[in-house]
Scaffold this motif. Structure first.
Motif: not given
Length: 542
Positions: A265-294
């Motif tokens: 909603a704030a247009n902050r960076a989010v990386a995505y990856r789409i991959h196939l699990d061949t054993e189950r025959g399912r497609w997945y979408l992974t979203a990831s982003w960095q956090r500021p050093v706490v």
């Protein structure tokens, strides 16, 4: 004590620097899957070509060569996809380079151990800190041959390091080697080929701050609609404007969904990856982003409410709750897990055990968990432990890397800090000072439970042993107080200890009986008494 190594100071482990969440792409149409396969194959071929070019550059890589490779990839994909491919290539090459350096260190350690043991007479006994000679001439001969093999390997790997050559496979060396052992892996050639091709696909995009929903290449709207910017040669497959293809499947992140929604909603960076699990025959979408050093909390703050000391073992966590003075509270707790079976099963077992450990730590009210700073990289080699194959397998079975990453990440979500301590002598000293005193008919104390107490006390800044050495002069407190837990301001700290023979008038003696020697006759009033008291020597110890 002169032979003991110096202990490193405890520290609070920094929190996680990134987040990754995943959801399944359900209800994909056959045309959706066909488009995803085409995109993956096309961009995977570009990634393989770019990795080859990066390996050819070797140490001569520079910003100019990077820009040149990106320019070559842009007409075949897009500027953003080319940037994602080259960045992934650099990460993969750097990982292979770090693995090569670690392999050189392991070979050097093995060579050093072999040379030392071969230099000793056959049958010479080893010490606590160094291995002895080999048991027989036959074993000495075979180890000398192994030394020659390791030296040859070390020379070859060192030459590759100097030349900047790395051995890297897109798709993974393990899966590549499985091709020669299909029967053992219970795979057909077609199944292996499908898995191999899926691992080499590339459907990923880095996040971009300021862009709509945080990503221009793979875009996910707040409603869960997924669309992909197609590479230029596949633009004819687009079903929406601007060369984009919108999937019929939608996603809804159950875990951290609110945090993800706030970012897009704030247009902050989010990386995505789409991959196939061949054993189950399912497609997945992974979203990831960095956090500021706490900034981690100070060590004294983490110790303020006590500590849970955790001893990591091959099949369970042994945990004990300690107050801020280092005193054990309650009974030991054990959280078992089974590391047999597939990688997904092992990962689930670790997550389940850590979840129960963290929930229990929250219930007892501590602010931190103390754990050993384990690293068994140099502790599981066959050169160091020789015939102790079972021990090497035990060390290899402890998931040190995954445990650290998962524990830090999961504990941070529950507001808990992780305090890492030096692992030296925790099991030895814990068993020596805590196992027997805490064992009762109803409480069974293991060596691992006692090690958990030792780890917790070290994380709190206390010595492992229960009491310091007695005064050197006499049995009084003239040379200093002997109780390690007592602070200077504690009441009663300097009080005198009551004599061990204290008892009420007319009461029994401390041991329940009194021994007398023959005394004079009762008629002799002025005769000195020959009565002697026999006291338990343990009553005087402090």
């Amino acid at each position: 004590m002169g032979g003991l190594r110096e202990l490193t100071a405890s520290f609070v482990v920094p929190g996680p620097a990134g987040v990754a969440i995943r959801d399944r792409l359900k209800h994909l149409t056959p045309h959706d899957e066909e488009v995803l396969r085409s995109v993956g194959e096309h961009q995977g071929a570009l990634a393989s070509r770019d990795l080859k070019a990066r390996c050819v550059d070797g140490p001569g890589h520079s910003a100019d060569t990077w820009a040149s490779r990106k320019r070559d990839l842009t007409p075949l994909s897009s500027s953003r996809i080319a940037g994602a491919i080259t960045k992934a290539t650099h990460d993969q090459w750097a990982l292979a380079r770090r693995g090569q350096a670690a392999h050189i260190r392991n070979l050097a350690a093995g060579i050093k151990t072999l040379r030392h043991r071969l230099s000793l007479p056959v049958g010479e006994r080893g010490t606590k800190h160094a291995a002895g000679g080999y048991r027989s001439r036959s074993e000495w001969f075979h180890k000398s041959r192994r030394l020659a093999v390791l030296e040859a390997r070390h020379a070859a790997v060192a030459a590759d390091w100097q030349a900047g050559r790395v051995r890297v496979v897109r798709g993974g060396k393990r899966l590549l080697n499985t091709r020669h052992h299909l029967t053992k892996a219970q795979l057909t050639e077609g199944q292996w080929r499908e898995r191999w091709e899926a691992e080499r696909w590339f459907i990923a995009a880095d996040g971009e701050s300021g862009k709509r929903f945080g990503n221009e290449t793979i875009r996910v709207t707040p409603d869960g609609e997924v669309s992909i910017r197609l590479p230029a040669p596949l633009a004819h497959l687009a079903n929406t404007g601007h060369g984009r293809y919108t999937l019929h499947a939608t996603v809804a992140f159950a875990h951290r969904g609110a945090e993800w929604a706030d970012r897009i909603a704030a247009n902050r960076a989010v990386a995505y990856r789409i991959h196939l699990d061949t054993e189950r025959g399912r497609w997945y979408l992974t979203a990831s982003w960095q956090r500021p050093v706490v900034q981690t909390i100070p060590l004294e703050t983490a110790r303020a409410r006590g500590m849970v000391g955790v001893d990591t073992n091959a099949d369970h966590f042994a945990a004990y709750h300690l107050d801020r003075h280092g005193n054990p509270i309650g009974d030991p707790h054990r959280f078992p897990y089974d590391l047999s079976g597939t990688a997904s099963h092992r990962d689930a077992q670790i997550r389940h055990a850590l979840t129960r450990l963290i929930n229990w730590a929250n219930r007892v009210g501590v602010a931190a968990i103390g754990i050993e700073d384990l690293d068994f990289t140099t502790e599981k080699t066959r050169e160091k432990h020789g015939r102790r194959k079972r021990f090497r397998q035990l060390i290899s079975g402890i998931p040190t890397g995954k445990l650290k990453a998962r524990l830090v990440s999961m504990a941070a979500e529950q507001g808990l800090s992780i305090v890492a301590v030096d692992p030296a002598y925790t099991s030895l000293w814990g068993a020596q000072h805590w196992q027997k005193p805490l064992a009762t008919p109803k409480r069974k104390m293991s060596r691992h439970d006692a090690a958990g107490i030792a780890i917790g006390r070290r994380a709190l800044g206390h010595p492992v042993r229960r009491r310091t050495a007695p005064p050197p002069h006499d049995q009084s407190d003239r040379a200093g107080h002997r109780t390690a837990q007592a602070e200077r301001g504690d009441r009663g700290r300097e009080g005198t200890r009551p004599p061990s023979t204290d008892r009420p008038p007319g009461g029994p003696s401390p041991r329940g009986k009194r021994k007398r020697e023959p005394s004079a006759s009762k008629t002799v009033r002025d005769a000195p008494s020959t009565q002697q008291w026999v006291q338990d020597p343990l009553m005087h110890t402090g």
